[in-house]
Design a protein around this motif. Sequence first.
Motif, PDB file in Angstrom:
ATOM      1  N   ILE A  12       4.053 -11.520   6.333  1.00 18.97           N
ATOM      2  CA  ILE A  12       3.214 -10.327   6.258  1.00 18.97           C
ATOM      3  C   ILE A  12       1.763 -10.796   6.261  1.00 18.97           C
ATOM      4  CG2 ILE A  12       2.716  -8.200   5.034  1.00 18.97           C
ATOM      5  CD1 ILE A  12       5.353  -8.496   3.560  1.00 18.97           C
ATOM      6  N   GLY A  14      -2.200  -9.760   6.237  1.00 24.12           N
ATOM      7  CA  GLY A  14      -3.244  -8.765   6.047  1.00 24.12           C
ATOM      8  C   GLY A  14      -4.400  -9.060   6.980  1.00 24.12           C
ATOM      9  N   ALA A  81      -0.712  -5.791   8.359  1.00 23.81           N
ATOM     10  CA  ALA A  81      -1.089  -4.751   7.402  1.00 23.81           C
ATOM     11  C   ALA A  81      -2.596  -4.773   7.219  1.00 23.81           C
ATOM     12  CB  ALA A  81      -0.386  -4.993   6.069  1.00 23.81           C
ATOM     13  N   PRO A  85      -1.657  -6.587   1.690  1.00 25.34           N
ATOM     14  CA  PRO A  85      -0.440  -5.797   1.948  1.00 25.34           C
ATOM     15  C   PRO A  85       0.261  -5.286   0.701  1.00 25.34           C
ATOM     16  CG  PRO A  85      -0.450  -7.836   3.235  1.00 25.34           C
ATOM     17  CD  PRO A  85      -1.547  -7.948   2.227  1.00 25.34           C
ATOM     18  N   GLY A  89       0.082  -1.001   0.065  1.00 22.34           N
ATOM     19  CA  GLY A  89       0.281  -1.319   1.474  1.00 22.34           C
ATOM     20  C   GLY A  89       1.741  -1.485   1.837  1.00 22.34           C
ATOM     21  N   THR A 105       3.463 -14.229   2.504  1.00 22.36           N
ATOM     22  CA  THR A 105       2.381 -13.268   2.713  1.00 22.36           C
ATOM     23  C   THR A 105       1.036 -13.971   2.785  1.00 22.36           C
ATOM     24  OG1 THR A 105       3.632 -11.614   1.465  1.00 22.36           O
ATOM     25  CG2 THR A 105       1.298 -11.172   1.818  1.00 22.36           C
TER      26      THR A 105
END
Length: 410
Positions: A12, A14, A81, A85, A89, A105
């Motif tokens: 993930i 950001g 995202a 996140p 989020g 992440t």
Amino acid sequence: MRALNQSRWLSIVGIGEDGVKGLGDNARRAVADAAVVFGGRRHLELAKPLISGEARPWPAPFDPAMRDVVALRGTSVCVLASGDPFFFGVGATLSRHVAAEEIITYPSPSAISLAASRLGWPLQEIETVSLHGRPLDLIRPLLHPGRRIIALTSDEKGPAELAALLAAQGFGRSTLTVLEALGGEAERIRSSIAGEFALLDINVLNVVAIEVVAEAGARILPRGFGLDDALFEHDGQITKREIRALTLSALSPRRGELLWDIGAGSGSIGIEWMLADPSMKAIAIEAHPERAARIRRNAQAFGVPGLVLIEGEAPAALVGLPQPDAIFIGGGGSEPGVFDAAVAMLKPGGRLVANAVTLEMEAVLLAAQARLGGNLIRMDISRAAPVGTMQGWKPAMPVTQWTWIKGDQS
């Protein structure tokens, strides 16, 4: 493309308005190495220079079950995202369906963090709230004189709607600062007084910083239990202020807990329970249609739109509800089956508090105390009132209260 780490198949990332320039090396590799990259169309466009796999925009309507992502378990997948996140989020949504050990992440600064840095506001000294896709009413409990708030909004209309809410509640002299497209080339920061708000051409990506100023008569929701009865809309069917404070003290709210308010009347107990902490949940059970409508309006006016209302008669209306951590019985407790149903459905270790003003309900509480234990107290409140040209004490109806912890037979 690097070999896939099977245990961490989902990354993930950001991403901010500065696009790939703002990403670190690890985040860049996560995007570039992914076989499939999910994200909003804006996110996919920002990351386009790095994407070598399949770019998939989120479906419309958005699927909170994340079925498209979960179906690719074991494949190298990247989700884009905004900012952090895990701050309101998509990371929070994904974590409900994918185990933490399967995710890696790479967050970027959230819009809240960027706004605080632009304004020079220490994050630990301000209130933050997400109004993105959520009711504006959530800001009401935060409106205290002198406080600073940073709010995420849904769209370009959010700042004007917030300004209108503040002005209508007596906070029209508050300063609103609208921070748009933070971190990108279109970044812009403008301020206005709430009651004079006239900013135009606001970017859809914005946050609003509020410096709260209260005018005379502003609707301020104090911290603590026992809010003024006049703040509630009611028809007299309300647990009065002093009794309400003692009742909530007996209910002993703890973060994340669920309350059932049986015979909710105006909804005051459930509302104050939810105001204790944003994690609190409450279900109000009320059979009277006009009172049910009043509970909805009160929940909105107090900024707790998450209060769940069940219209119906207990005990039938209790069937199928999630098991509560605490129960308050304020009305209808002497009706057949209500009390026994509440005792049976309460979680082990949960608290049950019941108030009686009638002899019939008091008899129920005396019998319950004899059978189950718990504590009985009697509350007598008197208020000063005119007696001719002078004043005297006018007693209210006494209230008998039974408090019991499930499993406590003492």
